[in-house]
Design an enzyme around this catalytic site. Sequence first.
Site, PDB file in Angstrom:
ATOM      1  N   LYS A  11       3.624  -3.944  -2.661  1.00 53.32           N
ATOM      2  CA  LYS A  11       3.143  -4.317  -3.999  1.00 53.32           C
ATOM      3  C   LYS A  11       3.975  -3.670  -5.124  1.00 53.32           C
ATOM      4  O   LYS A  11       4.761  -2.737  -4.885  1.00 53.32           O
ATOM      5  CB  LYS A  11       1.666  -3.917  -4.110  1.00 53.32           C
ATOM      6  CG  LYS A  11       0.748  -4.727  -3.190  1.00 53.32           C
ATOM      7  CD  LYS A  11      -0.722  -4.378  -3.432  1.00 53.32           C
ATOM      8  CE  LYS A  11      -1.632  -5.233  -2.562  1.00 53.32           C
ATOM      9  NZ  LYS A  11      -3.076  -4.938  -2.831  1.00 53.32           N
ATOM     10  N   TYR A  51      -4.439 -15.169  -4.059  1.00 51.53           N
ATOM     11  CA  TYR A  51      -5.705 -14.430  -4.079  1.00 51.53           C
ATOM     12  C   TYR A  51      -6.901 -15.328  -4.420  1.00 51.53           C
ATOM     13  O   TYR A  51      -7.953 -14.823  -4.842  1.00 51.53           O
ATOM     14  CB  TYR A  51      -5.613 -13.267  -5.069  1.00 51.53           C
ATOM     15  CG  TYR A  51      -4.890 -12.047  -4.516  1.00 51.53           C
ATOM     16  CD1 TYR A  51      -5.383 -11.377  -3.392  1.00 51.53           C
ATOM     17  CD2 TYR A  51      -3.741 -11.552  -5.116  1.00 51.53           C
ATOM     18  CE1 TYR A  51      -4.742 -10.259  -2.883  1.00 51.53           C
ATOM     19  CE2 TYR A  51      -3.087 -10.426  -4.610  1.00 51.53           C
ATOM     20  CZ  TYR A  51      -3.596  -9.793  -3.497  1.00 51.53           C
ATOM     21  OH  TYR A  51      -2.970  -8.677  -3.000  1.00 51.53           O
ATOM     22  N   ASN A 114      -2.522  -0.299  -4.690  1.00 48.57           N
ATOM     23  CA  ASN A 114      -2.645   0.355  -3.387  1.00 48.57           C
ATOM     24  C   ASN A 114      -1.494   0.026  -2.432  1.00 48.57           C
ATOM     25  O   ASN A 114      -1.636   0.072  -1.216  1.00 48.57           O
ATOM     26  CB  ASN A 114      -4.020   0.067  -2.768  1.00 48.57           C
ATOM     27  CG  ASN A 114      -4.270  -1.407  -2.559  1.00 48.57           C
ATOM     28  OD1 ASN A 114      -3.392  -2.239  -2.803  1.00 48.57           O
ATOM     29  ND2 ASN A 114      -5.450  -1.750  -2.093  1.00 48.57           N
ATOM     30  N   HIS A 117      -0.306  -5.066   0.895  1.00 50.28           N
ATOM     31  CA  HIS A 117      -1.272  -6.072   1.343  1.00 50.28           C
ATOM     32  C   HIS A 117      -1.046  -6.312   2.824  1.00 50.28           C
ATOM     33  O   HIS A 117       0.101  -6.295   3.287  1.00 50.28           O
ATOM     34  CB  HIS A 117      -1.063  -7.397   0.601  1.00 50.28           C
ATOM     35  CG  HIS A 117      -1.774  -8.552   1.258  1.00 50.28           C
ATOM     36  ND1 HIS A 117      -3.086  -8.860   0.976  1.00 50.28           N
ATOM     37  CD2 HIS A 117      -1.378  -9.428   2.221  1.00 50.28           C
ATOM     38  CE1 HIS A 117      -3.455  -9.890   1.740  1.00 50.28           C
ATOM     39  NE2 HIS A 117      -2.441 -10.252   2.496  1.00 50.28           N
ATOM     40  N   GLU A 128      -1.160 -17.237   5.157  1.00 50.42           N
ATOM     41  CA  GLU A 128      -0.393 -16.441   4.189  1.00 50.42           C
ATOM     42  C   GLU A 128       1.111 -16.491   4.493  1.00 50.42           C
ATOM     43  O   GLU A 128       1.929 -16.549   3.562  1.00 50.42           O
ATOM     44  CB  GLU A 128      -0.914 -15.005   4.186  1.00 50.42           C
ATOM     45  CG  GLU A 128      -2.328 -14.912   3.619  1.00 50.42           C
ATOM     46  CD  GLU A 128      -2.962 -13.533   3.719  1.00 50.42           C
ATOM     47  OE1 GLU A 128      -4.105 -13.398   3.236  1.00 50.42           O
ATOM     48  OE2 GLU A 128      -2.331 -12.604   4.272  1.00 50.42           O
TER      49      GLU A 128
HETATM   50  P1  ADP Z   1      -7.491  -5.347   1.164  1.00 47.87           P
HETATM   51  O1  ADP Z   1      -6.187  -5.448   0.408  1.00 47.87           O
HETATM   52  O2  ADP Z   1      -7.700  -3.979   1.749  1.00 47.87           O
HETATM   53  O3  ADP Z   1      -7.666  -6.458   2.186  1.00 47.87           O
HETATM   54  P2  ADP Z   1      -9.369  -6.811  -0.534  1.00 47.87           P
HETATM   55  O4  ADP Z   1      -8.915  -8.045   0.172  1.00 47.87           O
HETATM   56  O5  ADP Z   1     -10.837  -6.550  -0.601  1.00 47.87           O
HETATM   57  O6  ADP Z   1      -8.680  -5.505   0.084  1.00 47.87           O
HETATM   58  O7  ADP Z   1      -8.847  -6.827  -2.030  1.00 47.87           O
HETATM   59  C1  ADP Z   1      -7.582  -7.360  -2.344  1.00 47.87           C
HETATM   60  C2  ADP Z   1      -6.917  -6.429  -3.323  1.00 47.87           C
HETATM   61  O8  ADP Z   1      -7.651  -6.430  -4.550  1.00 47.87           O
HETATM   62  C3  ADP Z   1      -6.872  -4.950  -2.917  1.00 47.87           C
HETATM   63  O9  ADP Z   1      -5.821  -4.640  -2.038  1.00 47.87           O
HETATM   64  C4  ADP Z   1      -6.700  -4.268  -4.269  1.00 47.87           C
HETATM   65  O10 ADP Z   1      -5.355  -4.370  -4.736  1.00 47.87           O
HETATM   66  C5  ADP Z   1      -7.589  -5.137  -5.149  1.00 47.87           C
HETATM   67  N1  ADP Z   1      -8.957  -4.619  -5.227  1.00 47.87           N
HETATM   68  C6  ADP Z   1      -9.913  -4.641  -4.265  1.00 47.87           C
HETATM   69  N2  ADP Z   1     -11.059  -4.078  -4.673  1.00 47.87           N
HETATM   70  C7  ADP Z   1     -10.833  -3.692  -5.959  1.00 47.87           C
HETATM   71  C8  ADP Z   1     -11.629  -3.033  -6.972  1.00 47.87           C
HETATM   72  N3  ADP Z   1     -12.896  -2.686  -6.729  1.00 47.87           N
HETATM   73  N4  ADP Z   1     -11.048  -2.789  -8.166  1.00 47.87           N
HETATM   74  C9  ADP Z   1      -9.773  -3.160  -8.430  1.00 47.87           C
HETATM   75  N5  ADP Z   1      -8.965  -3.782  -7.531  1.00 47.87           N
HETATM   76  C10 ADP Z   1      -9.484  -4.042  -6.308  1.00 47.87           C
HETATM   77 MG    MG Z   2      -7.779  -8.513   1.853  1.00 49.59          MG
END
Ligand code: ADP
Ligand code: MG
Length: 140
Positions: A11, A51, A114, A117, A128
């Site tokens: 990212k 997304y 974070n 992905h 994807e």
């Molecule tokens: P993951 O990437 O672990 O699969 P999710 O699919 O739930 O997590 O969420 C997609 C992305 O959205 C996350 O990697 C993060 O960048 C962002 N995200 C998820 N939850 C939050 C939140 N509560 N606040 C801000 N950004 C979030």
């Molecule tokens: Mg996810």
Amino acid sequence: MALERTFSIIKPDATRRNLTGKVISMLEEGGLRVVAQKRVKLDQAKAEGFYAVHKERPFFNDLCAFMTSGPVIVQVLEGENAVARNREIMGATNPADADEGTIRKTLAESIEANSVHGSDSLENAAIEIAFFFNNDEIVG
Ligand code: ADP
Ligand code: MG
């Protein structure tokens, strides 16, 4: 055990801090092989499309803004149980909850920024991968 492919993104928070190689090393040391990779800048439509599953979530607009804020590295990773293995190497969504030694615990800035992905299922991995790569760009 099954040889699988999963989809990964390094990212913008990681590319901005020049951590591309560090992330790739952690993926490789975790047993995954990069079988396709390119550096791209997502536009709004591409980020929203990728997304789309999250479009009702409160963080959707911020997430798309973040994902278009700088270059990303999109990848196809191959390995035994690659989908689950990659999720283990990545760590929990919120770096505060991630296990020691994971990419997110080690490198991530926040729950949003974070660093990586990873697909959450084999079915979504195929969707994807096809969103970003043609078959002839994937060389195992
Ligand atoms: P993951 O990437 O672990 O699969 P999710 O699919 O739930 O997590 O969420 C997609 C992305 O959205 C996350 O990697 C993060 O960048 C962002 N995200 C998820 N939850 C939050 C939140 N509560 N606040 C801000 N950004 C979030
Ligand atoms: Mg996810």
